[in-house]
Design a protein around this motif. Structure first.
Motif, PDB file in Angstrom:
ATOM      1  N   MET A 108       0.841  -1.209   0.000  1.00 17.21           N
ATOM      2  CA  MET A 108       0.000   0.000   0.000  1.00 17.21           C
ATOM      3  C   MET A 108       0.882   1.268   0.000  1.00 17.21           C
ATOM      4  O   MET A 108       0.655   2.201  -0.771  1.00 17.21           O
ATOM      5  N   LEU A 109       1.920   1.240   0.828  1.00 15.74           N
ATOM      6  CA  LEU A 109       2.814   2.409   0.916  1.00 15.74           C
ATOM      7  C   LEU A 109       3.576   2.602  -0.398  1.00 15.74           C
ATOM      8  O   LEU A 109       3.773   3.723  -0.859  1.00 15.74           O
ATOM      9  N   GLU A 110       3.978   1.486  -1.019  1.00 20.16           N
ATOM     10  CA  GLU A 110       4.716   1.562  -2.286  1.00 20.16           C
ATOM     11  C   GLU A 110       3.813   2.150  -3.383  1.00 20.16           C
ATOM     12  O   GLU A 110       4.242   2.994  -4.172  1.00 20.16           O
ATOM     13  N   GLN A 111       2.543   1.731  -3.384  1.00 22.81           N
ATOM     14  CA  GLN A 111       1.626   2.268  -4.402  1.00 22.81           C
ATOM     15  C   GLN A 111       1.389   3.771  -4.185  1.00 22.81           C
ATOM     16  O   GLN A 111       1.314   4.538  -5.148  1.00 22.81           O
ATOM     17  N   ASN A 155      -1.894  14.418  19.902  1.00 21.84           N
ATOM     18  CA  ASN A 155      -1.122  13.173  19.888  1.00 21.84           C
ATOM     19  C   ASN A 155      -2.028  11.938  19.807  1.00 21.84           C
ATOM     20  O   ASN A 155      -1.876  10.976  20.574  1.00 21.84           O
ATOM     21  N   LEU A 156      -2.991  11.970  18.886  1.00 23.59           N
ATOM     22  CA  LEU A 156      -3.933  10.862  18.702  1.00 23.59           C
ATOM     23  C   LEU A 156      -3.686  10.185  17.359  1.00 23.59           C
ATOM     24  O   LEU A 156      -3.175  10.803  16.423  1.00 23.59           O
ATOM     25  N   CYS A 157      -4.044   8.911  17.263  1.00 22.51           N
ATOM     26  CA  CYS A 157      -3.801   8.128  16.037  1.00 22.51           C
ATOM     27  C   CYS A 157      -4.934   8.247  15.025  1.00 22.51           C
ATOM     28  O   CYS A 157      -4.702   8.276  13.820  1.00 22.51           O
ATOM     29  N   ILE A 158      -6.161   8.238  15.538  1.00 16.56           N
ATOM     30  CA  ILE A 158      -7.329   8.105  14.650  1.00 16.56           C
ATOM     31  C   ILE A 158      -8.370   9.191  14.937  1.00 16.56           C
ATOM     32  O   ILE A 158      -8.685   9.455  16.098  1.00 16.56           O
ATOM     33  N   GLY A 159      -8.887   9.807  13.863  1.00 20.63           N
ATOM     34  CA  GLY A 159     -10.007  10.730  13.982  1.00 20.63           C
ATOM     35  C   GLY A 159     -11.268  10.032  13.504  1.00 20.63           C
ATOM     36  O   GLY A 159     -11.307   9.484  12.396  1.00 20.63           O
ATOM     37  N   VAL A 160     -12.285   9.983  14.390  1.00 23.07           N
ATOM     38  CA  VAL A 160     -13.573   9.388  14.038  1.00 23.07           C
ATOM     39  C   VAL A 160     -14.465  10.551  13.610  1.00 23.07           C
ATOM     40  O   VAL A 160     -14.908  11.344  14.441  1.00 23.07           O
ATOM     41  N   VAL A 161     -14.704  10.686  12.301  1.00 21.76           N
ATOM     42  CA  VAL A 161     -15.341  11.886  11.775  1.00 21.76           C
ATOM     43  C   VAL A 161     -16.854  11.745  11.833  1.00 21.76           C
ATOM     44  O   VAL A 161     -17.428  10.902  11.143  1.00 21.76           O
ATOM     45  N   GLU A 162     -17.484  12.558  12.679  1.00 18.79           N
ATOM     46  CA  GLU A 162     -18.935  12.413  12.867  1.00 18.79           C
ATOM     47  C   GLU A 162     -19.730  13.478  12.115  1.00 18.79           C
ATOM     48  O   GLU A 162     -20.929  13.325  11.917  1.00 18.79           O
ATOM     49  N   ASN A 163     -19.056  14.546  11.692  1.00 18.95           N
ATOM     50  CA  ASN A 163     -19.777  15.533  10.872  1.00 18.95           C
ATOM     51  C   ASN A 163     -18.772  16.322  10.030  1.00 18.95           C
ATOM     52  O   ASN A 163     -17.545  16.166  10.166  1.00 18.95           O
ATOM     53  N   LEU A 164     -19.320  17.166   9.170  1.00 20.26           N
ATOM     54  CA  LEU A 164     -18.491  17.885   8.197  1.00 20.26           C
ATOM     55  C   LEU A 164     -19.049  19.290   8.024  1.00 20.26           C
ATOM     56  O   LEU A 164     -20.265  19.473   7.924  1.00 20.26           O
ATOM     57  N   GLN A 165     -18.167  20.302   8.040  1.00 18.19           N
ATOM     58  CA  GLN A 165     -18.675  21.677   8.043  1.00 18.19           C
ATOM     59  C   GLN A 165     -19.234  22.088   6.671  1.00 18.19           C
ATOM     60  O   GLN A 165     -18.908  21.504   5.652  1.00 18.19           O
ATOM     61  N   GLY A 166     -20.104  23.068   6.701  1.00  9.94           N
ATOM     62  CA  GLY A 166     -20.696  23.575   5.477  1.00  9.94           C
ATOM     63  C   GLY A 166     -19.698  24.426   4.710  1.00  9.94           C
ATOM     64  O   GLY A 166     -18.779  25.009   5.291  1.00  9.94           O
ATOM     65  N   GLU A 203       3.657   4.632   9.692  1.00 10.75           N
ATOM     66  CA  GLU A 203       2.985   3.860  10.742  1.00 10.75           C
ATOM     67  C   GLU A 203       1.542   4.336  10.918  1.00 10.75           C
ATOM     68  O   GLU A 203       0.618   3.529  11.066  1.00 10.75           O
ATOM     69  N   GLN A 204       1.367   5.660  10.863  1.00 11.36           N
ATOM     70  CA  GLN A 204       0.014   6.209  11.030  1.00 11.36           C
ATOM     71  C   GLN A 204      -0.877   5.852   9.845  1.00 11.36           C
ATOM     72  O   GLN A 204      -2.063   5.559  10.006  1.00 11.36           O
ATOM     73  N   LEU A 205      -0.278   5.866   8.632  1.00 13.39           N
ATOM     74  CA  LEU A 205      -1.050   5.497   7.438  1.00 13.39           C
ATOM     75  C   LEU A 205      -1.519   4.043   7.557  1.00 13.39           C
ATOM     76  O   LEU A 205      -2.666   3.714   7.230  1.00 13.39           O
ATOM     77  N   VAL A 206      -0.639   3.186   8.052  1.00 16.66           N
ATOM     78  CA  VAL A 206      -0.983   1.764   8.191  1.00 16.66           C
ATOM     79  C   VAL A 206      -2.054   1.590   9.267  1.00 16.66           C
ATOM     80  O   VAL A 206      -3.016   0.831   9.093  1.00 16.66           O
ATOM     81  N   GLN A 207      -1.926   2.344  10.367  1.00 14.31           N
ATOM     82  CA  GLN A 207      -2.932   2.248  11.439  1.00 14.31           C
ATOM     83  C   GLN A 207      -4.318   2.601  10.915  1.00 14.31           C
ATOM     84  O   GLN A 207      -5.309   1.921  11.202  1.00 14.31           O
TER      85      GLN A 207
END
Lengths: 417, 417
Positions: A13-16, A206-217, A397-401
């Motif tokens: 995945m990283l190579e692509q 310093n967090l690994c993952i964002g759980v996106v619950e909404n999106l601004q206008g 590492e973050q991309l893989v996570q």
């Protein structure tokens, strides 16, 4: 049914990601430019389609040029309402390598995990690459997913004239991606999009993952100021109709009075500003500028638009110029599917990855697809919050996570069937 | 010695103005574009040289491309220190037909009056067309006369790189106007320049002739703002380094605080402003703008420059950007020769033409030549004060009146010998 063991081929995945980032590379600065429907975009599309074929996916292209790679389900019933993973591979000028591409190539990595394990999913998995998400050359942005979701007629979209005077449909045919699939033909059961945050929050906390619950206008306008060209040395200030000064006063007002009124939530940006005749000793006859306004709250976004509109009237009167405002794009804030948001949060926790719920500041294809299917997004950190820039960076590492979380969510949704 | 009867061929002068105005005509809008050392400028030069040859003038071109047409004097002694009449034929983009061209073609009309009457003047009369007065493509402006007056080394001027990346010397050779005459070789005894006012004063006061006794100082700078490109939707305002906002704040400051501090005399103009990457949803990485400051008083001009410099420091700190300021041109205010000014006023009165003494707001070749010879200028009205614009207009009758005043001044100066 036992949980099939699925494992992610992280290095591929990283190579692509690296290889796709070399297509449309700029002469200097380490960036790349794959603006929608240019030769560079075609090169990126050809590469992604090749990778889909390597996975023996059924590749389909719709009339607006969206590309889909389909992994069939274990049963015919499972093919009817596929799970869709998508994003885009077009870019802004002088862009980073991750924006959009990460979501598409992570989708291929998920499909590859099923192929490698020789496991058929309970539902078909469709990996989508949507046309013209960035909206640099043809507006509105997020066009491919907007058309797919039925928000814009495909024929109207094909007739869009670009900033370079070209017709979108002609360019789409020229690069060989005018497909025959009707946009929206494959209605997703659910839609997931993995993306870099493009903001500073995850890194700052310093967090690994964002759980996106909404999106601004988002509100985009093109403003044209019509003044009078005249000699810079002989025209008394009181007799000037300076389109350039009026444009600058608008940009200053947006920062000082519109953003100033709601500094925590309202964003205002003028990314493009052009003067005519653009000569040192000639008072500008014409100024053309863009305004990008954003807020997660529709009421506040409308208030910002109103403040701007009122100021356009005021500055036009003060400077004796004529001002036209044209709406380029307008999307209300979006709230993502609660069930998918919970599933993403649960998978991150299960994998021991720190996470938080958050709002997406950027527009994404997910906001369009959410009109026709339950949707949600997963974010990974962006170093210094920088994107739309060659310095855009997320650690491997973050991309893989992020991809591991996506895989876990998909695996569990498809067990659930 | 009896006054030779000299008469102006007004219709031919007006016809030549019309013909020269057709060269480099724009596709639309009725304007023309003959930017220095382009093919269109060459076409204009070729036409003017042809008209000089039709008058059997001795045509000389110097190393910076200034063109001179010489009418010999009655005596060899009279050839040594000629009376020079000059201006320029290069233009801004989408220009009117009169700026510069009027002074050159009126000069030819004066010479024609001598030819038609078969009268040899007591001094040679030289009609000069100076290179690159407008400074659109190569800076500084008024370059040909500046070099001629010894204010800029010819080799340095030839090495100037234009906004299109070309070298001035190469373009000069390409269009065939790299002459061998050393700039300044013909030292004028006196210099006269007839020009449209390019301002609203004569029309507003319903006067025929402006007797120009001084010229305001000019300061040109190019300011470059270096910010950080970033995503318009995800970058909090407090973390932005927005080159476009900083540029707009500078333009607004010039109008509101620099001009605002001396509204009757100080002029400030930003004619050119460009953003990079110039994309709707990307915070500008770089902004490049020009600043044109003018004032008839050197002290006030320096104060304006100081206010701007202080603000550049302030806005750079506030916005977290780097700002470079480069001087493109700087000319102190000029006071013209009192004797010539009086002569112009006397001739206007003698011809029964209303006039007033005034300051030139624009830079002119006369301000450069005044370094090496007594100089002065004659203005005629500009409708609505408009110039550097296809709507630039002066009535034929007013154009002829200006040329009549010039002829009367020349005739009397040359009797005085």
């Amino acid at each position: 049914m036992p949980t099939p063991s699925l494992s992610l081929n992280a290095s591929l995945m990283l190579e692509q990601l690296r290889v796709l980032g070399t297509l449309g590379a700029d002469d200097a600065g380490g960036g790349r430019t794959r603006i929608a429907l240019t030769d560079a975009d075609k090169a990126g599309r050809d590469q992604v389609v090749q990778w889909m074929r390597d996975l023996q996916l059924d590749v389909r292209v719709d009339r607006i040029g969206n590309i889909f790679g389909i992994l069939p389900a274990a049963t015919e019933a499972g093919d009817r309402r596929p799970l869709m993973i998508g994003s885009h591979i077009d870019s802004v000028r002088n862009a980073g390598a991750l924006d959009g591409c990460y979501g598409v190539l992570a989708g291929l990595a998920i499909v590859r995990a099923y192929r490698d394990a020789d496991v058929r999913p309970a539902r078909a998995i469709v990996v989508g690459a949507f046309t013209n998400e960035e909206g640099v050359r043809y507006q509105p942005d997020m066009m491919g997913s907007l058309v797919y979701a039925g928000g814009l007629a495909v024929d109207e979209a094909l007739d869009t004239i670009g900033i370079d005077g070209t017709r979108l449909g002609d360019e789409l045919a020229r690069i060989g991606y005018a497909g025959d699939l009707e946009p929206g033909a494959l209605v997703p059961h659910e839609y997931l999009e993995l993306h870099i945050e493009q903001g500073p929050i995850l890194e700052a906390e310093n967090l690994c993952i964002g759980v996106v619950e909404n999106l601004q206008g988002i509100s985009w306008q093109r403003i044209t100021v019509h003044g009078v060209a005249n000699h810079a040395g002989t025209t008394p200030t009181r007799l000037r109709h300076d389109a350039g000064y009026a444009a600058s006063a608008i940009v200053a007002f947006l920062r000082e009075r519109v953003v100033g009124a709601a500094p925590e939530t309202t964003l205002a940006t003028t990314g493009s500003l052009r003067l005519e005749p653009d000569v040192v000793n000639v008072i500008p006859r014409k100024a053309t500028l863009t305004v990008d306004l954003r807020d997660p709250d529709e009421e506040r976004l409308r208030t910002a638009e109103k403040r701007l509109a009122d100021f356009l009237v005021e500055i036009a009167r003060r400077e004796g110029v004529r001002i036209d405002a044209e709406r380029l794009a307008r999307f209300e804030p979006v709230v993502f599917d609660a069930g998918l948001v919970e599933a993403i949060e649960a998978s991150a926790r299960r994998l021991g990855l720190s996470c938080r719920r958050m709002t997406s500041g950027a527009g994404h294809d997910a906001q369009m697809i959410s009109r026709i299917a339950p949707s949600a997004m997963i974010f990974v950190p962006s170093r210094e919050g920088i994107s739309h820039n060659p310095r855009e960076h997320t650690d491997d590492e973050q991309l893989v996570q992020g991809a591991q979380v996506l895989l876990d969510v998909v695996r569990r949704r498809l067990l659930a069937g």
